[in-house]
Design an enzyme around this catalytic site. Structure first.
Site: not given
Length: 250
Positions: A29, A97-98, A196, A226
């Site tokens: 994202f 992530s996304m 994270d 992250h």
């Protein structure tokens, strides 16, 4: 949705045509293919056919992102999956992530996927829900979430602002994905950073417990934040994922 801004240098997609086993890589994202490029290049070098698309509205300007919905991001990933299906008999999917959320989403809708490797994937970020329901008018743009890295010498290519409208789209994607985790039956290698500052590490446990896969494993990343694909644990992610592909490609 047509993009109004040019693609940033370094945000270009990456493709490599090699053998009959393919790997689809999905960035996160507000991010770009830059965050997954080292993995894509390593997989290509190992002989895999590789597709690393640029998600719609990403890698240009955050005003472009603001005009997209999560359906646009899904369409970008589906297009990459289709490109691989034309060339490969066996396909793995990995995402950050996304991108990890989209990896799970894809596996829910394509049971023929051979295996998935979500990396700090998001299905539940309470801070987003709290922000959306906290009352009061939200600003149009929020500060960037990019470059959460332990290594101070590395910077992620990502937007400097996050459109509030896009956070709502992310929340919808996470909710839909989380609700259907039990549809996933393929082998899963789940990477999670112990520290994270974007996605709570507990997401890995939600995913692990939610999917129906009989072969599943959580690998904890002790030395990355992250954006682990650009951080200190990058070599380990590449090594372990290549072992996973080799094991399950038959």
């Amino acid at each position: 949705m047509s993009e109004q801004y040019p693609v940033l240098s370094g945000a270009e997609p990456f493709y490599a045509e090699n053998g009959p086993v393919g790997v689809l890589l999905v960035h996160g994202f507000t991010g770009t293919p830059h965050s997954m490029r080292p993995l894509a290049e390593a997989y290509a070098k190992a002989g895999y056919t590789v597709c690393l698309p640029r998600l719609k509205g990403h890698g240009t300007h955050y005003e472009d992102m603001e005009r997209t919905t999560f359906h646009d991001w899904v369409a970008s990933v589906e297009e990459g999956y289709g490109w691989l299906k034309q060339r490969c008999q066996t396909i793995f999917v990995t995402g950050l992530s996304m991108g990890g959320t989209l990896t799970l989403y894809l596996a829910e809708h394509h049971p023929d996927i051979c295996g998935i490797v979500p990396i700090n994937a998001a299905v539940d970020i309470p801070a987003i829900a709290a922000g959306m329901t906290g009352g009061g008018e939200l600003p149009r743009y929020l500060d960037s979430i990019g470059s959460d890295l332990k290594n101070p010498d590395v910077k992620e290519l990502a937007y400097e602002k996050t459109p509030t409208a896009s956070l709502l789209q992310l929340a919808r994607l996470m909710a839909q994905t989380k609700a259907k985790l039990d549809r996933i039956v393929c082998p899963a290698l789940i990477f999670v950073s112990d520290e994270d500052h974007v996605v709570p590490p507990g997401n890995a446990d939600i995913i692990f417990q939610g999917i129906s896969s009989t072969e599943k494993e959580i690998v904890r990343l002790r030395n990355s934040y992250h954006v682990a694909t650009l951080d200190y644990d990058q070599p380990m992610i590449i090594e372990r994922s290549l072992e996973f592909f080799a094991k399950h490609a038959g």
